[in-house]
Design a protein around this motif. Sequence first.
Motif, PDB file in Angstrom:
ATOM      1  N   UNK A 179      -6.254 -78.522 -87.164  1.00 46.44           N
ATOM      2  CA  UNK A 179      -7.654 -78.103 -87.086  1.00 46.44           C
ATOM      3  C   UNK A 179      -8.620 -79.285 -87.210  1.00 46.44           C
ATOM      4  N   UNK A 180      -8.129 -80.501 -87.210  1.00 50.67           N
ATOM      5  CA  UNK A 180      -8.993 -81.679 -87.250  1.00 50.67           C
ATOM      6  C   UNK A 180      -9.529 -81.953 -85.849  1.00 50.67           C
ATOM      7  N   UNK A 181     -10.328 -81.028 -85.340  1.00 49.46           N
ATOM      8  CA  UNK A 181     -10.906 -81.120 -84.002  1.00 49.46           C
ATOM      9  C   UNK A 181     -12.421 -81.021 -84.105  1.00 49.46           C
ATOM     10  N   UNK A 182     -13.107 -81.604 -83.123  1.00 52.39           N
ATOM     11  CA  UNK A 182     -14.570 -81.580 -83.133  1.00 52.39           C
ATOM     12  C   UNK A 182     -15.136 -80.167 -83.021  1.00 52.39           C
ATOM     13  N   UNK A 183     -14.618 -79.277 -82.143  1.00 48.72           N
ATOM     14  CA  UNK A 183     -15.176 -77.921 -82.108  1.00 48.72           C
ATOM     15  C   UNK A 183     -15.070 -77.197 -83.446  1.00 48.72           C
ATOM     16  N   UNK A 184     -13.974 -77.395 -84.158  1.00 49.01           N
ATOM     17  CA  UNK A 184     -13.784 -76.742 -85.454  1.00 49.01           C
ATOM     18  C   UNK A 184     -14.788 -77.267 -86.477  1.00 49.01           C
ATOM     19  N   UNK A 236     -19.652 -91.640 -94.451  1.00 51.14           N
ATOM     20  CA  UNK A 236     -20.627 -91.964 -93.395  1.00 51.14           C
ATOM     21  C   UNK A 236     -20.008 -92.748 -92.245  1.00 51.14           C
ATOM     22  N   UNK A 237     -18.809 -92.379 -91.834  1.00 50.36           N
ATOM     23  CA  UNK A 237     -18.175 -93.025 -90.682  1.00 50.36           C
ATOM     24  C   UNK A 237     -18.669 -92.380 -89.390  1.00 50.36           C
ATOM     25  N   UNK A 238     -18.924 -93.214 -88.369  1.00 53.95           N
ATOM     26  CA  UNK A 238     -19.438 -92.738 -87.077  1.00 53.95           C
ATOM     27  C   UNK A 238     -18.401 -92.888 -85.978  1.00 53.95           C
ATOM     28  N   UNK A 239     -17.134 -93.029 -86.354  1.00 54.06           N
ATOM     29  CA  UNK A 239     -16.078 -93.257 -85.359  1.00 54.06           C
ATOM     30  C   UNK A 239     -15.624 -91.984 -84.666  1.00 54.06           C
ATOM     31  N   UNK A 240     -16.237 -90.860 -84.977  1.00 49.68           N
ATOM     32  CA  UNK A 240     -15.896 -89.580 -84.342  1.00 49.68           C
ATOM     33  C   UNK A 240     -17.181 -89.019 -83.740  1.00 49.68           C
ATOM     34  N   UNK A 241     -17.643 -89.568 -82.627  1.00 53.16           N
ATOM     35  CA  UNK A 241     -18.948 -89.179 -82.083  1.00 53.16           C
ATOM     36  C   UNK A 241     -19.008 -87.739 -81.604  1.00 53.16           C
ATOM     37  N   UNK A 242     -17.865 -87.118 -81.353  1.00 52.53           N
ATOM     38  CA  UNK A 242     -17.875 -85.717 -80.913  1.00 52.53           C
ATOM     39  C   UNK A 242     -18.334 -84.771 -82.014  1.00 52.53           C
ATOM     40  N   UNK A 243     -18.228 -85.192 -83.274  1.00 52.05           N
ATOM     41  CA  UNK A 243     -18.702 -84.394 -84.398  1.00 52.05           C
ATOM     42  C   UNK A 243     -20.169 -84.721 -84.643  1.00 52.05           C
ATOM     43  N   UNK A 244     -20.968 -83.684 -84.872  1.00 50.96           N
ATOM     44  CA  UNK A 244     -22.414 -83.842 -84.934  1.00 50.96           C
ATOM     45  C   UNK A 244     -22.918 -84.456 -86.231  1.00 50.96           C
ATOM     46  N   UNK A 245     -22.043 -84.837 -87.129  1.00 50.78           N
ATOM     47  CA  UNK A 245     -22.437 -85.419 -88.403  1.00 50.78           C
ATOM     48  C   UNK A 245     -21.452 -86.515 -88.783  1.00 50.78           C
ATOM     49  N   UNK A 275      -7.226 -87.600 -95.450  1.00 51.12           N
ATOM     50  CA  UNK A 275      -8.021 -86.437 -95.078  1.00 51.12           C
ATOM     51  C   UNK A 275      -9.330 -86.891 -94.433  1.00 51.12           C
ATOM     52  N   UNK A 276      -9.840 -86.069 -93.549  1.00 49.11           N
ATOM     53  CA  UNK A 276     -11.180 -86.245 -92.995  1.00 49.11           C
ATOM     54  C   UNK A 276     -12.009 -85.038 -93.412  1.00 49.11           C
ATOM     55  N   UNK A 277     -13.232 -85.292 -93.842  1.00 45.33           N
ATOM     56  CA  UNK A 277     -14.054 -84.209 -94.373  1.00 45.33           C
ATOM     57  C   UNK A 277     -15.522 -84.476 -94.089  1.00 45.33           C
ATOM     58  N   UNK A 278     -16.306 -83.422 -94.143  1.00 40.43           N
ATOM     59  CA  UNK A 278     -17.765 -83.536 -94.058  1.00 40.43           C
ATOM     60  C   UNK A 278     -18.409 -83.397 -95.421  1.00 40.43           C
ATOM     61  N   UNK A 279     -17.631 -83.352 -96.483  1.00 44.33           N
ATOM     62  CA  UNK A 279     -18.174 -83.275 -97.837  1.00 44.33           C
ATOM     63  C   UNK A 279     -18.936 -84.554 -98.176  1.00 44.33           C
ATOM     64  N   UNK A 280     -20.170 -84.466 -98.605  1.00 47.74           N
ATOM     65  CA  UNK A 280     -20.900 -85.681 -99.001  1.00 47.74           C
ATOM     66  C   UNK A 280     -20.370 -86.235-100.312  1.00 47.74           C
ATOM     67  N   UNK A 281     -20.383 -87.546-100.427  1.00 48.07           N
ATOM     68  CA  UNK A 281     -19.858 -88.194-101.627  1.00 48.07           C
ATOM     69  C   UNK A 281     -20.731 -87.889-102.839  1.00 48.07           C
ATOM     70  N   UNK A 282     -22.011 -87.561-102.619  1.00 48.53           N
ATOM     71  CA  UNK A 282     -22.885 -87.211-103.744  1.00 48.53           C
ATOM     72  C   UNK A 282     -22.533 -85.857-104.337  1.00 48.53           C
TER      73      UNK A 282
END
Length: 377
Positions: A179-184, A236-245, A275-282
């Motif tokens: 499930x580590x896909x941009x649409x998900x 804050x990595x930008x190496x996955x441009x297909x993800x909007x954040x 792991x890859x996540x959108x959880x903010x470090x704060x």
Amino acid sequence: TALVVKSVAVLFWARMGSLNALELTADSRFFHLLLGQPVCSADSVGRVSALMDAEGLRRGLHHIYDRLKRNKALPDNHGIAIAVLDGHESHTSYLQHCPGCLERTIRVGNTHRTQFYHRQVTLMLLPGARPGCEPIRVLLDCEPQRAGECEVATALRLLERVIGSYPRAFDLLLADALFATAPFFNFLGVRGKYALAVLKDEQRNLYQDAAGLFDRFPPRQGSFRSRQCSWWDFPDLLSWPQVNTPVRVIRSLETHSVRRKLDGKDDPQTSDWIWVTTLPVQLVSTESAVGFGHQRWDIENHGFNELVNGWHVDHIYKHDPNAIECFLLMAFLACNIFHAFFALNLKPQIRKGRTQVFWSKLMEAQIYAGINPAISP
């Protein structure tokens, strides 16, 4: 229909394993007290399940969730409500099939055979620990995979329904590498949810960039469940441009020992998790994020393994697509009620030294004790 649902719930609670086993106990005094009549025949239970409305069962699951939530039996994990998602293949067959079966070609010896199977995607809620009580993991919903459809598409259809019905049930969704896909990730981000998935694909740019950072920066030392860990955390990595954040990559290199049975010596083991996540470090620290990543296995250990090996959920009670879905939802109902009863209604002194299987066997014994078999001369 209500009689069938109650009967099937007892079938799962007593872990009978088949409709024929349930029919053999139909005249038990237990069912006369519970239903006011004997249990329907095995054929009738299967026929009614094939015609049953699955949405009614989902409303029942939602009702249980509401009751547990109002009773504060579902605490969050340090301010984060967590759910986990995964797919499960319920059965395979080379002979029996129905309109809902998926198909694939399997090489057997020198020939190729068509194999039929069913797969569902399941969502489980993972609440935090309650002092003095076992956590109650709630099976929220499932969605059958359709022909020609990937597991991610099935999961997105499931999440569309679940987030609409349970908008505040979870903040973070855990998933495996599939499930580590941009649409998900984008689907969850638009709906205000965080995602955390295993990162394995060494060919993608995100993995390669993170691997370069692992080599350049020293890790931070930590521990998880008595394991010595080396942690890397790059937000804050930008190496996955297909993800909007921007995304965050976390690595946990863990060392532990396993005692060998032959010679009694400790054998050092190392496991490497990324792991890859959108959880903010704060919001979530590295230590908490690593713990969340390992909780993904809860749906395997406390979900599928328990349901299959203990509750006989992979048994095909009626080979019909609607019946298979409804039996699985009824198993979720029975499982949620059982665990809520075990954690909230049984005092610790009563639970001590007695497993959950013990209580299932006790229920089964009460059913069989109510049978008065005719004695032939």
